[in-house]
Design an enzyme around this catalytic site. Sequence first.
Site, PDB file in Angstrom:
ATOM      1  N   THR A 373      48.284  32.243  49.980  1.00 33.38           N
ATOM      2  CA  THR A 373      49.109  32.331  48.886  1.00 33.38           C
ATOM      3  C   THR A 373      50.425  32.151  49.537  1.00 33.38           C
ATOM      4  OG1 THR A 373      47.493  33.097  47.434  1.00 33.38           O
ATOM      5  CG2 THR A 373      49.922  33.049  46.845  1.00 33.38           C
ATOM      6  N   THR A 391      49.544  28.528  45.319  1.00 30.60           N
ATOM      7  CA  THR A 391      48.456  28.661  45.946  1.00 30.60           C
ATOM      8  C   THR A 391      47.362  27.821  46.180  1.00 30.60           C
ATOM      9  OG1 THR A 391      46.646  30.560  46.678  1.00 30.60           O
ATOM     10  CG2 THR A 391      47.210  30.278  44.282  1.00 30.60           C
ATOM     11  N   ASP A 415      38.086  32.657  42.334  1.00 30.43           N
ATOM     12  CA  ASP A 415      38.765  33.686  41.705  1.00 30.43           C
ATOM     13  C   ASP A 415      37.943  34.144  40.382  1.00 30.43           C
ATOM     14  OD1 ASP A 415      40.618  34.558  43.408  1.00 30.43           O
ATOM     15  OD2 ASP A 415      42.459  33.443  42.606  1.00 30.43           O
ATOM     16  N   SER A 444      44.074  35.882  38.333  1.00 31.98           N
ATOM     17  CA  SER A 444      44.573  35.911  39.560  1.00 31.98           C
ATOM     18  C   SER A 444      45.272  37.294  39.523  1.00 31.98           C
ATOM     19  CB  SER A 444      45.881  34.919  39.291  1.00 31.98           C
ATOM     20  OG  SER A 444      46.792  35.003  40.381  1.00 31.98           O
ATOM     21  N   GLY A 464      48.858  37.198  49.314  1.00 31.97           N
ATOM     22  CA  GLY A 464      47.730  38.285  49.615  1.00 31.97           C
ATOM     23  C   GLY A 464      46.787  38.658  48.647  1.00 31.97           C
TER      24      GLY A 464
END
Length: 563
Positions: A373, A391, A415, A444, A464
């Site tokens: 990201t 990202t 994700d 997220s 991160g």
Amino acid sequence: MQIRPRLSALLLTVAACCSGAVAPTPTRVPAGGAVASAAPAATSVGLGILKAGGNATDAAVATALALAVVHPVAGNLGGGGFAVVRMGGEVAALDFRETAPAAARADMFLGADGRPVAEKSLVGPLAAGTPGSPVGLFELHRRFGRLPWRRVVTPAIHLALRGFKVNARLRAELEFGRELLSRFPETASVWLPHGRVPAEGTLIRLPRLGAALQAYAERGPQALTGGSAAAAIERTVKKYGGVLTAADLAGYRAVWRVPIRFPLAGWEVASMPLPSSGGIILGQTAGVLERLGWASLPADSVERDHLLVEAWRRAFADRVLLGDPATTRASEGDLLAAPWLDRRAAEVDRSRATASRDVASWQPAPRHELPQTTHLSVVDGAGNVVSLTTTLNGSFGCGVLVPRLQILLNNEMDDFAAAPGSPNLYGLVQGEANAVGRGKRMLSSMSPTVAWRGDDVIALGSPGGSRIPTATSQVLLAVVVDGQGLERAVAAPRLHHQWLPDEILAEPGALAAAGLDELRRRGHAIRSVDRLGEVHAVRRTAAGVLEAVADSRGPGSAATTQP
Ligand code: GLY
């Protein structure tokens, strides 16, 4: 301090997918400003836009587009992101997160044994969500930009057409991504010319990306999400077994959301609401620490570290309930409500770590942090701030490049919770609310954040994955609670805890030997890691002094218009 989620005003605005440029508000911006981003060429673009009379939004969008050219590991037009802004006193949050394609199914990343197959949600275009960046960046500019759209896109066009030199960071990232990139010939021909990682100093030209940006400058997002561009994306996706279609691209909408807002030590903070968990984690951390009297404890003390970790542990335990705001099992209102924060604070034992299994029940395996990201922060001469995180998820996303556009596609589908209880790329364990579902936004951790006290304003954020809200909250607490300068706060060694795995990650120097022993004695497991996050932050004080800090953990770049 009371957390005040402004949910009563939860009026979401779906951004129209505009074609053609809409004239932005021509408000004059006083000279001066600062930009911090992951790449020197992108920071220079942002600064150039400020010097040309652009406001913070113009500079942020131009910087993001420059990152889409020179920082392929994370900068993108094939991914998505979030922006939190304070422009002319108006505070707003734009969600341009990717969405699951219409053909996505809850079991699409499971193997025959019903267990998740990580490769499926990480590599190749099945892992790609419908990109949000083309619509999102355009929409951010449409609402808050000042300069003409074309002017804001032009520096990225020039970078792509005239070329830019490979620096040490890009070379290292291409080396890291070599295996992934070489799986797809279209990607390798652009980023691994002649099958090799280009040497430092090599000039890279991206003529097709330049042409795509040119069309974007002329026709807006339609140039990338409709017509022949969308057909080209669908063709490449199909070739490698993905399900993203031109219809998904045409149907994508960015959404204006009500930011999470909370007071902290006399400052007002605004951060990203769902579908990011970032703002909720920041708000819960601040609320629990306030109840535990954290600010009055000595800086750099074991007592502070212990309480910070216990607050994060509980915030991440609640994260398992979260997902797309349309299907989430708990709302911001539930998790930031004063009684819940009171209860969470009361659970904390000041002398012992609470085992994460006693907070909730899932158990993941640890994974590595990847430099995927990217975050940028901008302040202008009027004190407007933009905090923007974008990202592709993993480094270089799913690895697939659409040859006609030279755009890399994301692997954001990882994700989602492929199976509740199974860890994703970041070791994060997630729940039913974040199961894969057609059209859903995946949860997220990105935490673009702005904070202000009178005319003193800050914008900050980090890449991160799950480390984003913990890195961001540590810098925020250091500046706002302890009054540290931005540079010192960003440089300070960091800790991280995310509920599961039940361990503190510690950067070198984050814990003195005595502190380490004392935390272990209290029952904390501690593991050393090289780095946690990469915070890029800017500040304009009430006296007009500008600060811009690029985290020394990465080779990012920060600059102000002041000599
Ligand atoms: N892709 C990482 C995140 O959104 O948290």
